[in-house]
Design an enzyme around this catalytic site. Structure first.
Site, short mmCIF file in Angstrom:
data_model
loop_
_atom_site.label_atom_id
_atom_site.label_comp_id
_atom_site.label_asym_id
_atom_site.label_seq_id
_atom_site.Cartn_x
_atom_site.Cartn_y
_atom_site.Cartn_z
N THR A 116 0.84 -1.20 0.00
CA THR A 116 0.00 0.00 0.00
C THR A 116 0.87 1.24 0.00
O THR A 116 1.97 1.23 0.54
CB THR A 116 -0.94 0.03 1.23
OG1 THR A 116 -1.75 1.20 1.16
CG2 THR A 116 -0.18 0.04 2.54
N ASP B 241 -7.97 -3.48 -0.43
CA ASP B 241 -8.71 -2.57 -1.31
C ASP B 241 -10.01 -2.26 -0.61
O ASP B 241 -10.72 -3.16 -0.15
CB ASP B 241 -8.97 -3.20 -2.69
CG ASP B 241 -9.24 -2.10 -3.71
OD1 ASP B 241 -8.31 -1.32 -3.98
OD2 ASP B 241 -10.38 -2.02 -4.21
N SER B 242 -10.29 -0.99 -0.47
CA SER B 242 -11.42 -0.61 0.36
C SER B 242 -12.19 0.53 -0.27
O SER B 242 -11.75 1.12 -1.26
CB SER B 242 -10.94 -0.24 1.77
OG SER B 242 -9.72 0.45 1.71
N PHE C 64 -8.17 8.53 8.80
CA PHE C 64 -7.81 9.07 7.48
C PHE C 64 -9.03 8.97 6.57
O PHE C 64 -10.09 8.48 6.96
CB PHE C 64 -6.61 8.32 6.89
CG PHE C 64 -6.88 6.88 6.57
CD1 PHE C 64 -6.78 5.91 7.55
CD2 PHE C 64 -7.24 6.47 5.29
CE1 PHE C 64 -7.03 4.57 7.27
CE2 PHE C 64 -7.50 5.13 4.99
CZ PHE C 64 -7.39 4.19 5.99
N GLY C 65 -8.85 9.41 5.35
CA GLY C 65 -9.88 9.25 4.32
C GLY C 65 -11.22 9.85 4.74
O GLY C 65 -11.32 11.02 5.11
N TYR C 66 -12.24 9.02 4.66
CA TYR C 66 -13.61 9.47 4.93
C TYR C 66 -13.99 9.36 6.41
O TYR C 66 -15.15 9.56 6.77
CB TYR C 66 -14.60 8.66 4.07
CG TYR C 66 -14.38 8.82 2.58
CD1 TYR C 66 -14.97 9.87 1.88
CD2 TYR C 66 -13.58 7.93 1.86
CE1 TYR C 66 -14.77 10.03 0.50
CE2 TYR C 66 -13.37 8.08 0.49
CZ TYR C 66 -13.97 9.13 -0.18
OH TYR C 66 -13.77 9.28 -1.53
N LYS D 161 -11.73 2.16 16.59
CA LYS D 161 -11.74 1.78 15.16
C LYS D 161 -11.19 0.37 14.96
O LYS D 161 -11.73 -0.40 14.18
CB LYS D 161 -10.93 2.81 14.34
CG LYS D 161 -11.05 2.55 12.84
CD LYS D 161 -10.40 3.61 11.97
CE LYS D 161 -10.56 3.23 10.50
NZ LYS D 161 -9.86 4.15 9.58
N HIS E 197 -14.27 -2.01 9.23
CA HIS E 197 -14.26 -2.92 8.08
C HIS E 197 -12.91 -3.64 8.00
O HIS E 197 -12.83 -4.83 7.76
CB HIS E 197 -14.54 -2.12 6.81
CG HIS E 197 -13.75 -0.84 6.70
ND1 HIS E 197 -13.63 0.06 7.74
CD2 HIS E 197 -13.00 -0.33 5.69
CE1 HIS E 197 -12.85 1.06 7.36
NE2 HIS E 197 -12.45 0.85 6.13
#
Ligand code: ITT
Length: 203
Positions: free
Chosen positions: A10, A71-72, A155-157, A178, A183
């Protein structure tokens, strides 16, 4: 004590950090690709499974080592499940995480009620060994998209995603929570038996 080792396929530092914390108890060291000759990854497609396998396989073959890829994506009900596997490219090239978040909030302006803002994070992880052995696992985390950003962890969303049963965004809940409910945590839990096969890992 000897530890197992796996390379993280990654370029996302947020994922790398979570790989490390999720694998710490299995006595597996997670190595990054930083400072190594670049690995060529195939163009990402529209399926989590194929993308995750392609990333892990590229690194396992190049290095002759165990490799782990993820992959997410975020699937938003009001957007028909988009952006899904295309989440990293949502809004087009040139946007960073906060640009993509702003774009998502704008797209959901016409759906202001919490009930209309259902979403889920999906993560597919692929573990590929130096001999080509391969295992994949999937995890999901349901919730809703908030009306604005909250919190600065993750991070991200994460700043706009509120997991079901919690009051606050994933970015407010922080890494301990988390790592229990995400997920990614759920996908890794499914992958545990395969990870224990890495030489040096604790089973
Ligand atoms: P690599 O392919 O190099 O692993 P990437 O960030 O491009 O990194 P993906 O193609 O899997 O990874 O895209 C996932 C997208 O979903 C990306 O925009 C992430 O920020 C977001 N995402 C994934 N997991 C997340 C999480 O736990 N919290 C918030 N956003 C997440």
């Amino acid at each position: 004590m000897a530890r197992g080792r796996v390379f993280a396929a990654t370029s996302n530092p947020g994922k790398l950090e979570e790989f490390r914390s999720l694998l710490a108890e299995l006595s597996i060291e997670v190595l990054s690709l930083a400072g190594r000759p670049p690995v060529t990854f195939p163009e990402e497609g529209t399926e989590y499974e194929a993308n995750a396998i392609a990333k892990a396989r590229a690194v396992a073959e190049e290095l002759g080592e165990w490799a782990l890829a993820d992959d997410s994506g975020l699937e938003v009900d009001a957007l028909g499940g988009a952006p899904g596997p295309l989440s990293a490219r949502y809004g087009g090239p040139g946007l960073d995480d906060s640009g993509r978040v702003a774009r998502l909030l704008a797209a959901l302006e016409e759906f202001p009620q919490a009930l209309e803002r259902g979403a889920r994070f999906v993560c597919v992880v692929a573990l590929v060994g130096p001999g080509g052995e391969q295992t994949i696992a999937r995890g999901e985390c349901s919730g809703q998209i908030l009306n604005g950003v909250r919190g600065d962890e993750g991070f991200g969303y994460d700043p706009v995603f509120q997991p079901q049963g919690f009051d606050g965004s994933m970015a407010e809940l922080g890494p301990e929570v988390k790592d229990q409910i995400s997920h990614r945590a759920r996908a890794f839990a499914q992958l545990e038996a395969a990870l224990a096969e890495i030489p040096g890992a604790s089973g």
